[in-house]
Design a protein around this motif. Structure first.
Motif, PDB file in Angstrom:
ATOM      1  N   LYS A 165       0.836  -1.200   0.000  1.00  0.00           N
ATOM      2  CA  LYS A 165       0.000   0.000   0.000  1.00  0.00           C
ATOM      3  C   LYS A 165       0.871   1.250   0.000  1.00  0.00           C
ATOM      4  CE  LYS A 165      -4.030  -1.918   2.315  1.00  0.00           C
ATOM      5  NZ  LYS A 165      -4.925  -1.817   3.466  1.00  0.00           N
ATOM      6  N   ARG A 166       0.365   2.309  -0.581  1.00  0.00           N
ATOM      7  CA  ARG A 166       1.054   3.588  -0.651  1.00  0.00           C
ATOM      8  C   ARG A 166       0.939   4.288   0.706  1.00  0.00           C
ATOM      9  NH1 ARG A 166       4.922   4.689  -3.192  1.00  0.00           N
ATOM     10  NH2 ARG A 166       4.562   5.341  -5.290  1.00  0.00           N
ATOM     11  N   ILE A 167       2.081   4.696   1.276  1.00  0.00           N
ATOM     12  CA  ILE A 167       2.139   5.412   2.548  1.00  0.00           C
ATOM     13  C   ILE A 167       2.530   6.869   2.247  1.00  0.00           C
ATOM     14  CG2 ILE A 167       3.214   5.532   4.827  1.00  0.00           C
ATOM     15  CD1 ILE A 167       1.943   2.866   4.538  1.00  0.00           C
ATOM     16  N   TYR A 168       1.742   7.809   2.748  1.00  0.00           N
ATOM     17  CA  TYR A 168       2.021   9.230   2.536  1.00  0.00           C
ATOM     18  C   TYR A 168       2.631   9.826   3.799  1.00  0.00           C
ATOM     19  CZ  TYR A 168      -0.749   8.655  -1.649  1.00  0.00           C
ATOM     20  OH  TYR A 168      -1.213   8.219  -2.866  1.00  0.00           O
ATOM     21  N   THR A 169       3.635  10.686   3.616  1.00  0.00           N
ATOM     22  CA  THR A 169       4.332  11.289   4.746  1.00  0.00           C
ATOM     23  C   THR A 169       4.288  12.812   4.648  1.00  0.00           C
ATOM     24  OG1 THR A 169       6.470  11.288   3.606  1.00  0.00           O
ATOM     25  CG2 THR A 169       5.923   9.330   4.912  1.00  0.00           C
ATOM     26  N   THR A 170       4.336  13.450   5.807  1.00  0.00           N
ATOM     27  CA  THR A 170       4.472  14.899   5.912  1.00  0.00           C
ATOM     28  C   THR A 170       5.484  15.172   7.010  1.00  0.00           C
ATOM     29  OG1 THR A 170       2.173  15.237   5.250  1.00  0.00           O
ATOM     30  CG2 THR A 170       3.275  17.082   6.328  1.00  0.00           C
ATOM     31  N   ASP A 171       6.554  15.891   6.681  1.00  0.00           N
ATOM     32  CA  ASP A 171       7.616  16.205   7.635  1.00  0.00           C
ATOM     33  C   ASP A 171       7.940  17.688   7.565  1.00  0.00           C
ATOM     34  OD1 ASP A 171       8.315  13.514   8.544  1.00  0.00           O
ATOM     35  OD2 ASP A 171       9.117  13.207   6.533  1.00  0.00           O
ATOM     36  N   VAL A 172       8.476  18.197   8.667  1.00  0.00           N
ATOM     37  CA  VAL A 172       9.074  19.526   8.667  1.00  0.00           C
ATOM     38  C   VAL A 172      10.572  19.328   8.478  1.00  0.00           C
ATOM     39  CG1 VAL A 172       9.574  21.588  10.030  1.00  0.00           C
ATOM     40  CG2 VAL A 172       7.300  20.548  10.118  1.00  0.00           C
ATOM     41  N   VAL A 173      11.114  19.863   7.390  1.00  0.00           N
ATOM     42  CA  VAL A 173      12.552  19.809   7.144  1.00  0.00           C
ATOM     43  C   VAL A 173      13.155  21.028   7.831  1.00  0.00           C
ATOM     44  CG1 VAL A 173      14.368  19.792   5.404  1.00  0.00           C
ATOM     45  CG2 VAL A 173      12.211  18.619   4.959  1.00  0.00           C
ATOM     46  N   ALA A 174      13.986  20.790   8.830  1.00  0.00           N
ATOM     47  CA  ALA A 174      14.517  21.871   9.670  1.00  0.00           C
ATOM     48  C   ALA A 174      15.606  22.645   8.940  1.00  0.00           C
ATOM     49  CB  ALA A 174      15.066  21.294  10.964  1.00  0.00           C
ATOM     50  N   ASP A 175      15.404  23.954   8.840  1.00  0.00           N
ATOM     51  CA  ASP A 175      16.448  24.849   8.349  1.00  0.00           C
ATOM     52  C   ASP A 175      17.258  25.400   9.509  1.00  0.00           C
ATOM     53  OD1 ASP A 175      15.646  24.606   5.669  1.00  0.00           O
ATOM     54  OD2 ASP A 175      14.226  26.253   5.845  1.00  0.00           O
ATOM     55  N   SER A 176      16.608  25.540  10.664  1.00  0.00           N
ATOM     56  CA  SER A 176      17.262  26.089  11.843  1.00  0.00           C
ATOM     57  C   SER A 176      16.646  25.441  13.081  1.00  0.00           C
ATOM     58  CB  SER A 176      17.050  27.608  11.888  1.00  0.00           C
ATOM     59  OG  SER A 176      17.514  28.136  13.094  1.00  0.00           O
ATOM     60  N   ILE A 177      17.504  25.047  14.014  1.00  0.00           N
ATOM     61  CA  ILE A 177      17.034  24.478  15.272  1.00  0.00           C
ATOM     62  C   ILE A 177      17.669  25.271  16.403  1.00  0.00           C
ATOM     63  CG2 ILE A 177      16.971  22.455  16.777  1.00  0.00           C
ATOM     64  CD1 ILE A 177      17.213  20.726  14.272  1.00  0.00           C
TER      65      ILE A 177
END
Length: 169
Positions: free
Chosen positions: A88-100
């Motif tokens: 099955k197709r799994i969809y993802t959503t992430d925050v790609v960090a530019d600054s921490i």
């Protein structure tokens, strides 16, 4: 188009460093962020937001932060998908960090003893924001008038007259 995210929350577990097949450091982590309102039952609701950091920034996160520490993340949302083991197709959503930003001292670390906050920017440079770790606070460049003979306006009794020709704007 704008794709910017700013989060302040707590790490849900100790960050773990991994490497891509090409040797690039990466770290997936989750930030628990409290909502600004309470649910119908009166309980504080929390969102658990998946984030990813790369390269030196990922290494700094793993080296200086632990579960429960308060951090600030600035970055962008990135979506993706992959095929799961069941096909099955799994969809993802992430925050790609530019600054921490590390918003509280990590107990037992050198930065905690100095009481400093550390920030890791897009390029992974860790800088202290309280005067230690090689980051210098800007010095006050304004003149410090302590004697009245040094302050040209100390004895003026009214408004200072300035010609429009003297203004830089």
């Amino acid at each position: 188009m704008i794709n910017r995210v700013v989060l302040v929350g707590r790490l849900t577990k100790d960050p773990e460093l991994r490497y891509t097949p090409n040797g690039v450091a990466t770290c997936r982590f989750t930030v628990a962020v409290n909502r600004t309102f309470r649910g119908q039952d009166g309980e504080q609701e929390t969102d658990f937001i998946s984030c990813v950091a790369w390269r030196k920034q990922a290494e700094n996160l793993v080296n200086f932060q632990r579960k429960g520490n308060l951090i600030g993340v600035e970055g962008r949302i990135q979506t993706g998908s992959y095929e799961g083991q069941d096909g099955k197709r799994i969809y993802t959503t992430d925050v790609v960090a530019d600054s921490i930003q590390f918003l509280e001292p990590n107990k037992g670390s050198e930065s905690a003893q100095n009481g400093s906050n550390v920030r890791s920017d897009t390029n992974g440079r860790a800088t202290s924001q309280n005067g230690s770790g090689g980051y210098k606070q800007p010095q006050n460049t304004q003149p410090n008038y302590t004697r009245t003979d040094e302050d040209p306006f100390a004895n003026s009794k009214g408004p200072v007259e300035v010609s429009e020709d003297d203004l830089p704007f």
